[in-house]
Design an enzyme around this catalytic site. Structure first.
Site: not given
Length: 438
Positions: A94, A272, A288, A386
């Site tokens: 991202e 998030k 993990d 972004h």
């Protein structure tokens, strides 16, 4: 171990401040870390992808292997954690994540950086016991046999015990469902510098027959819990109001936090964004990601309502003070942290030596990532930075050559029109020699 230092009086300290690092080419950045971390030629080739990841290792890691899917590995700069400067490896697809973390860390740097702690390295193994006639009496019988239960567990991992870890305690509960009562035994295992899933699961399976004997019940599930509430990582930092853009920006950030704290629709996107940074470091170090993500989101709901993983407030000096608290089940030994050659290099870049240091560093990245997102939301909006970075991906999709990408991105940002159809049009124009009137 990384060796670049800056001088402060008579004390030599490593510095994570590298002005203009993002402006360097990939080769120049790699040369920097070759000197910083003393990479050999084989390590350099691994990072550049010139030495392919061994397909035999990939095939041993998962089943039905047919190939590989590389993920970009970036380095976040400007992090000072518990007084030590650290470079943070981040594996993510991202755009803006690495840059955002670096910028937020820079804002905290002059105020002392990040300070972290870990509550311990204890994981829970759960044993579900069914078909018990007297579950509360069975609970008492299990507690009476605690010493023997722990002894049997620790016999399965003498190496962990020799390192100061192993099964240290138990907890027992009776759960009443709509259909039955079931007894749940928690094995509390100190996994030290390992994430610990294999050790905990092995112990739970090994002791299950003994639990059946004690309870006269039937053991069903025997598995680790990823809600690692005895392995909580915390990080805090102060961010200069002046560098953030003034007290009104700070107030808007606090308002944004309060929105997330009390509205789950906002909180899930808020968290998030935190996990954008956390998962990138977890993945880079071979840990993990799903376990850490599941534990974080469960912890965000532990009050009965899904809430923010961070807290933000204005301190007595008028600066922004932030903190984060979440489970952090990560390790530096075992699993992909050792079997994956790039994960080993990521740990070398981090220059950490314990799972506690790794957990604290990851928590600090989560806090930085959250600050960067909320600052953008409180000022120009999330899309400006972004999408400027995302435009590079769009330019490549549109067929731009490497030497054309920067010009296309600059023009799209100037026009404030970062859409694929416009990027495609700009690419075609440039290749015909007509961008910017040429």
């Amino acid at each position: 171990m990384c060796k670049r230092f800056k001088k402060k009086g008579e004390i030599l300290m490593r510095s994570s401040r590298v002005p203009g690092f993002f402006k360097l080419s990939v080769a120049e950045r790699l040369n920097f870390f070759t000197n910083e971390c003393k990479f050999n030629e084989e390590e350099k080739r691994l990072l550049l992808g010139l030495t392919p990841f061994p397909i035999k290792i990939a095939d041993s890691m998962i089943e039905n292997t047919v190939g590989l899917m590389p993920i970009p590995l970036g380095i976040a700069t400007n992090f000072k954690i518990n007084g030590e400067d650290r470079f943070i490896p981040m594996a993510t697809e991202e755009p803006s994540v690495v840059a955002a973390a670096s910028n937020a860390a820079k804002t905290a740097y002059e105020k002392g950086g990040f300070f972290t702690s870990l509550s311990g390295s204890i994981m829970r193994g759960q044993i579900q016991v069914l078909d018990i006639a007297d579950p509360y009496s069975a609970m008492a019988r299990i507690y009476e046999k605690k010493a023997e239960i722990l002894k049997r567990c620790n016999a399965k991992d003498p190496t962990l015990v020799s390192l100061g870890g192993g099964a240290i305690d138990i907890e027992v509960n009776v759960i009443k469902t709509s259909n039955q009562s079931m007894l749940i035994l928690h094995l509390l295992v100190d996994t030290r510098d390992a994430m610990g899933a294999n050790a905990v699961n092995t112990m739970a399976e090994a002791v299950a027959p003994f639990i059946e004997t004690i309870t006269s019940g039937r053991v069903a599930l025997r598995i680790i819990s990823n809600l690692a509430d005895r392995r909580i990582a915390r990080a805090r930092a102060v961010f200069s109001a002046k560098q953030l853009g003034g007290i009104e920006v700070v107030k808007n950030i606090v308002n944004a936090f309060e929105f997330a704290e009390f509205d789950p629709y906002r909180a899930v996107t808020h968290n998030k964004g935190i996990m954008n940074g956390i998962s990138a470091v977890v993945l880079a170090t071979g840990n993990d990601t799903r376990a850490v993500e599941a534990g974080a989101h469960a912890y965000a709901s532990i009050s009965g309502q899904y809430r923010s993983l961070t807290k933000w407030e204005i301190n007595a000096d008028g600066d922004l003070a932030g903190s984060i608290e979440l489970p952090m089940a990560v390790g530096i030994v075992g699993g992909a942290t050792k079997s994956h050659p790039v994960a080993r290099l990521a740990l070398k870049i981090l220059d950490i030596h314990t799972a506690e240091e790794l957990a604290g560093s990851i928590a600090a990245v989560g806090l930085a990532q959250n600050l960067a997102a909320m600052r953008a939301l409180a000022t120009e909006g999330i899309q400006k930075g972004h999408m400027a970075l995302h435009a590079r991906n769009l330019a490549m999709m549109a067929g731009a050559n490497e030497n054309e990408i920067d010009q296309i991105v600059q023009q799209a940002v100037k026009e404030q029109d970062v859409r694929y159809d416009r990027i495609l049009e700009l690419t075609k124009q440039l290749q015909k020699g007509v961008v910017n009137g040429k």
